[in-house]
Design an enzyme around this catalytic site. Sequence first.
Site, short mmCIF file in Angstrom:
data_model
loop_
_atom_site.label_atom_id
_atom_site.label_comp_id
_atom_site.label_asym_id
_atom_site.label_seq_id
_atom_site.Cartn_x
_atom_site.Cartn_y
_atom_site.Cartn_z
N ARG A 264 0.84 -1.20 0.00
CA ARG A 264 0.00 0.00 0.00
C ARG A 264 0.87 1.25 0.00
O ARG A 264 1.91 1.29 0.69
CB ARG A 264 -0.93 0.02 1.22
CG ARG A 264 -1.98 -1.07 1.21
CD ARG A 264 -2.86 -1.00 2.42
NE ARG A 264 -3.76 -2.15 2.49
CZ ARG A 264 -4.50 -2.48 3.53
NH1 ARG A 264 -4.48 -1.71 4.60
NH2 ARG A 264 -5.27 -3.54 3.50
N ARG A 279 2.75 1.14 10.21
CA ARG A 279 2.19 1.58 8.93
C ARG A 279 3.27 1.50 7.86
O ARG A 279 4.13 2.37 7.75
CB ARG A 279 1.66 3.01 9.07
CG ARG A 279 0.62 3.40 8.03
CD ARG A 279 0.12 4.80 8.28
NE ARG A 279 -0.56 4.93 9.56
CZ ARG A 279 -1.85 4.68 9.75
NH1 ARG A 279 -2.60 4.29 8.74
NH2 ARG A 279 -2.40 4.82 10.94
N GLU A 351 -5.33 -1.31 15.94
CA GLU A 351 -6.04 -2.27 15.09
C GLU A 351 -5.09 -3.29 14.45
O GLU A 351 -4.05 -2.93 13.91
CB GLU A 351 -6.78 -1.51 13.99
CG GLU A 351 -7.56 -2.39 13.04
CD GLU A 351 -7.12 -2.23 11.60
OE1 GLU A 351 -6.99 -3.27 10.93
OE2 GLU A 351 -6.90 -1.09 11.16
N SER A 354 -9.64 -6.02 10.67
CA SER A 354 -10.97 -5.49 10.38
C SER A 354 -11.77 -6.59 9.73
O SER A 354 -11.35 -7.15 8.71
CB SER A 354 -10.89 -4.28 9.43
OG SER A 354 -10.44 -3.13 10.10
N ARG A 393 1.95 -6.12 12.72
CA ARG A 393 1.47 -5.45 13.93
C ARG A 393 1.41 -6.44 15.10
O ARG A 393 1.64 -6.06 16.25
CB ARG A 393 0.10 -4.82 13.68
CG ARG A 393 0.16 -3.65 12.71
CD ARG A 393 -1.15 -2.90 12.64
NE ARG A 393 -1.03 -1.73 11.76
CZ ARG A 393 -1.92 -0.76 11.68
NH1 ARG A 393 -3.02 -0.81 12.44
NH2 ARG A 393 -1.75 0.27 10.88
#
Length: 427
Positions: A264, A279, A351, A354, A393
């Site tokens: 990403r 990130r 997070e 999801s 993460r």
Amino acid sequence: MLDLKFIRENAGLIREKLGQRGAEFDLEKLLKLDAERRRLVVDIEQWRREKKALSRQVQETRAGEKPADAATDLVKRSREISSALKESEDRLQAIEQELGSLLLLIPNLPHASVPVGHSPEENVEVRRWGTPRAFDGEPRPHWEIGEDLGILDLARAARVAGARFPLLKGKGALLERALINFMLDLHVREHGYTEVFPPLLVSEDSMTGTGQLPKFAHELFKTADDPYFLIPTAEVPVTNMHREEILEPGTLPLSYVAYTPCFRREAGSYGKDTRGIIRQHQFNKVELVKFAEPAKSYQALEQLTADAEEVLKRLHLPYRAVVLCTGDLGFAAAKTYDLEVWFASQQVYREVSSCSNFEDFQARRAAIRYRAHPGAKAEFVHTLNGSGVAIGRTWAAILENYQEADGTITIPEVLRPYMGGLTKIEP
């Protein structure tokens, strides 16, 4: 993608739901184009009938004894109709293309159970599991721990590729691999998912099918000389496995799990999480994807979320589950649960998964249908997906929650068989 007929017949509901999302969309433009499209369809059918009738009259006139100028008048009228017909057909084609483009920009409608809100602060916590550990001193951040142990090297990663790329070494790389294998084994052997290893490059159609295009083109990595995109998540190739298919009776539910690297641009995250590996442009993820009958899809969402939670429970990582409010909901999702794991150094939950139900939003875009029973009309399937879970993460959360005063990291018990029986990571 929403059904155009549904939008037309429920314009008030669409306005309300888009308002709850805080989404900006010119619904009036779409409705006007749709009304013009329907008028043109009627006009075109009328022109075609009249042209067909005139052609028959011309033939009859020429075969009979009527004056030649009668046939000439009919031919002239036929040409006028042909010109009007072509103009209407060209306009209809342009409108249908514009309508198709506009429909791709409308987000999914929030499910009735989704709390109304405008920001992440209005997300609703639904449960917690585990108690954050009490440390004698100040807990250290994962990037300091990893660099001191020699298992994380962000400086060399930046030299090799640039900012926002990880480089794991030695037992750090082993821990990453252990997490991947543990998650895959759990989901395949105990949760009943079918493992797939999909392409990491996909087509524009695949990206459009799951909702990444056209809205999120700025977040994607695209090849320069070929029409391919690097996947931002395994959701894209795994969902598109059944693009343009009709799933036969008895096929559903389908449950897939895939480990892939993900890519990403993080174009909208300038200045956020610049330290550590929270990130990144490249990261590993184990993804869960389900295809379900519409009547059973919310039951499937609860199960998918529970499957992702089990990963964190087995690792003994404290976490909480929150349901996202309308304003924080992803573009394609009708309802989403976020799983947030505890980060000791920041004293916050972050997070790591999801889990979403997209209802038939993706299936309409990707033309994925099913038959409830033999001979039944094909209907759009419901698609779901969730991280099961994000590897990087989780890696960072283990370093922060399992750090010891002497600088070592205790390996979670469930991972030790995947690390050759190793119980600690030492300098």
